[in-house]
Design a protein around this motif. Structure first.
Motif, mmCIF file in Angstrom:
data_model
loop_
_atom_site.group_PDB
_atom_site.id
_atom_site.type_symbol
_atom_site.label_atom_id
_atom_site.label_comp_id
_atom_site.label_asym_id
_atom_site.label_seq_id
_atom_site.Cartn_x
_atom_site.Cartn_y
_atom_site.Cartn_z
ATOM 1 N N GLU A 103 0.884 -1.285 -0.194
ATOM 2 C CA GLU A 103 -0.020 0.065 0.129
ATOM 3 C C GLU A 103 0.816 1.092 -0.148
ATOM 4 O OE1 GLU A 103 -2.889 -0.186 3.245
ATOM 5 O OE2 GLU A 103 -3.148 -2.308 2.923
ATOM 6 N N CYS A 104 2.125 1.012 0.430
ATOM 7 C CA CYS A 104 2.897 2.283 0.697
ATOM 8 C C CYS A 104 3.649 2.594 -0.734
ATOM 9 C CB CYS A 104 4.012 1.868 1.556
ATOM 10 S SG CYS A 104 5.358 3.132 1.842
ATOM 11 N N TYR A 105 4.320 1.812 -1.327
ATOM 12 C CA TYR A 105 5.164 1.978 -2.622
ATOM 13 C C TYR A 105 4.559 1.869 -3.994
ATOM 14 C CZ TYR A 105 8.629 1.497 1.089
ATOM 15 O OH TYR A 105 9.237 1.926 2.254
ATOM 16 N N ARG A 106 4.873 2.301 -5.239
ATOM 17 C CA ARG A 106 4.389 2.169 -6.483
ATOM 18 C C ARG A 106 5.025 0.826 -6.933
ATOM 19 N NH1 ARG A 106 5.947 6.937 -9.517
ATOM 20 N NH2 ARG A 106 4.692 5.820 -10.950
ATOM 21 N N PHE A 107 4.551 -0.385 -7.350
ATOM 22 C CA PHE A 107 4.895 -1.316 -7.878
ATOM 23 C C PHE A 107 4.602 -1.516 -9.537
ATOM 24 C CE2 PHE A 107 4.951 -2.371 -3.276
ATOM 25 C CZ PHE A 107 6.077 -2.967 -3.125
ATOM 26 N N ALA A 108 5.528 -2.168 -9.919
ATOM 27 C CA ALA A 108 5.414 -2.408 -11.465
ATOM 28 C C ALA A 108 4.179 -3.661 -11.637
ATOM 29 C CB ALA A 108 6.590 -2.979 -12.167
ATOM 30 N N PRO A 109 3.708 -3.902 -12.679
ATOM 31 C CA PRO A 109 2.695 -5.108 -12.634
ATOM 32 C C PRO A 109 3.335 -6.252 -12.354
ATOM 33 C CG PRO A 109 2.592 -3.528 -14.668
ATOM 34 C CD PRO A 109 3.657 -3.125 -13.981
ATOM 35 N N PRO A 110 2.662 -7.414 -11.733
ATOM 36 C CA PRO A 110 3.097 -8.624 -11.496
ATOM 37 C C PRO A 110 3.962 -9.244 -12.999
ATOM 38 C CG PRO A 110 1.144 -8.577 -10.686
ATOM 39 C CD PRO A 110 0.954 -7.511 -11.615
ATOM 40 N N GLN A 111 5.003 -9.903 -12.385
ATOM 41 C CA GLN A 111 5.603 -10.798 -13.260
ATOM 42 C C GLN A 111 6.277 -11.896 -12.851
ATOM 43 O OE1 GLN A 111 8.520 -7.255 -13.892
ATOM 44 N NE2 GLN A 111 10.158 -8.892 -13.659
ATOM 45 N N ARG A 112 6.808 -12.927 -13.548
ATOM 46 C CA ARG A 112 7.635 -14.067 -13.181
ATOM 47 C C ARG A 112 9.010 -13.850 -12.962
ATOM 48 N NH1 ARG A 112 5.313 -18.791 -15.053
ATOM 49 N NH2 ARG A 112 6.307 -20.371 -13.835
ATOM 50 N N PHE A 113 9.479 -14.115 -11.526
ATOM 51 C CA PHE A 113 10.682 -13.930 -11.200
ATOM 52 C C PHE A 113 11.420 -15.334 -10.804
ATOM 53 C CE2 PHE A 113 8.921 -9.840 -9.941
ATOM 54 C CZ PHE A 113 10.143 -8.967 -10.358
ATOM 55 N N SER A 114 12.821 -15.399 -10.869
ATOM 56 C CA SER A 114 13.463 -16.715 -10.442
ATOM 57 C C SER A 114 14.782 -16.306 -10.032
ATOM 58 C CB SER A 114 13.396 -17.765 -11.548
ATOM 59 O OG SER A 114 14.485 -17.438 -12.662
ATOM 60 N N GLY A 115 15.232 -16.913 -9.023
ATOM 61 C CA GLY A 115 16.466 -16.451 -8.501
ATOM 62 C C GLY A 115 16.751 -17.045 -7.348
ATOM 63 N N VAL A 116 17.901 -16.622 -6.542
ATOM 64 C CA VAL A 116 18.258 -17.089 -5.152
ATOM 65 C C VAL A 116 17.724 -15.995 -4.077
ATOM 66 C CG1 VAL A 116 20.068 -17.881 -3.560
ATOM 67 C CG2 VAL A 116 19.862 -18.830 -6.081
ATOM 68 N N TRP A 117 17.117 -16.499 -3.091
ATOM 69 C CA TRP A 117 16.899 -15.845 -1.932
ATOM 70 C C TRP A 117 17.582 -16.261 -0.622
ATOM 71 C CZ3 TRP A 117 12.732 -16.731 1.925
ATOM 72 C CH2 TRP A 117 12.403 -15.684 2.730
ATOM 73 N N VAL A 118 18.084 -15.292 0.014
ATOM 74 C CA VAL A 118 19.032 -15.676 1.108
ATOM 75 C C VAL A 118 18.188 -14.846 2.373
ATOM 76 C CG1 VAL A 118 21.048 -15.605 2.695
ATOM 77 C CG2 VAL A 118 21.125 -15.813 0.087
#
Length: 167
Positions: free
Chosen positions: A58-73
């Motif tokens: 609700e706070c920030y402006r976001f791009a439309p939903p998209q598919r992501f892949s990668g590594v999360w720590v």
């Protein structure tokens, strides 16, 4: 004040006003309201001594939903996401804070028996404007996970850094 100047704290890195979704928050950011004792962007007063913040979506402006892949720590007071990575997301390489739109899935709850790094594929949204996101404003972007598609533990090398656990 002299200590802050000597420590280099005079170079502020704020989230730009255009990053905020609501006009009032953009104005508070532009005027640096928090520097003058007023509430900063996306903040509200719960009581005389307690300040709350509205959720990031609700706070920030976001791009439309998209598919992501990668590594999360997933670290204590830290979150690093390396988009496109397959094996690791070394400390100092990521400028993206990753968070969940809703409760954190149980598989990711911190446990010394489980790894802190995961290969992810998900549908999510990234902030439109670079800023100072996440814990202490240490990330240039913020990615919000809307729907998890795939997860697999990754044996990432443990490197000491802010928020890292020893061992």
């Amino acid at each position: 004040m002299a200590v802050m100047a000597l420590a280099g704290c005079n170079e502020r890195r704020d989230t730009p006003p255009e990053a905020y979704a609501h006009l009032g928050d953009r104005l508070r950011a532009r005027l640096h309201a928090h520097d003058f004792g007023f509430l900063g962007p996306c903040a509200y007063r719960l009581s005389e001594s307690v300040i709350g913040h509205i959720p990031a979506q609700e706070c920030y402006r976001f791009a439309p939903p998209q598919r992501f892949s990668g590594v999360w720590v997933n670290e204590y007071e830290g979150s690093r996401f390396c988009s496109g990575a397959k094996v690791d997301c070394p400390y100092g390489t990521s400028q993206t804070w990753l968070e969940w739109n809703g409760p954190l899935p149980a598989i990711f709850e911190r446990d010394p028996e489980r790894p802190d790094a995961y290969g992810l594929e998900f549908i999510g949204r990234r902030t439109l404007v670079a800023g100072a996101y996440g814990h202490m404003g240490g990330s240039r972007h913020y990615v919000l996970v809307d729907r998890l598609i795939r997860v697999e533990p990754v044996a990432a090398e443990k490197k000491a850094g802010p928020g890292s656990r020893p061992g």
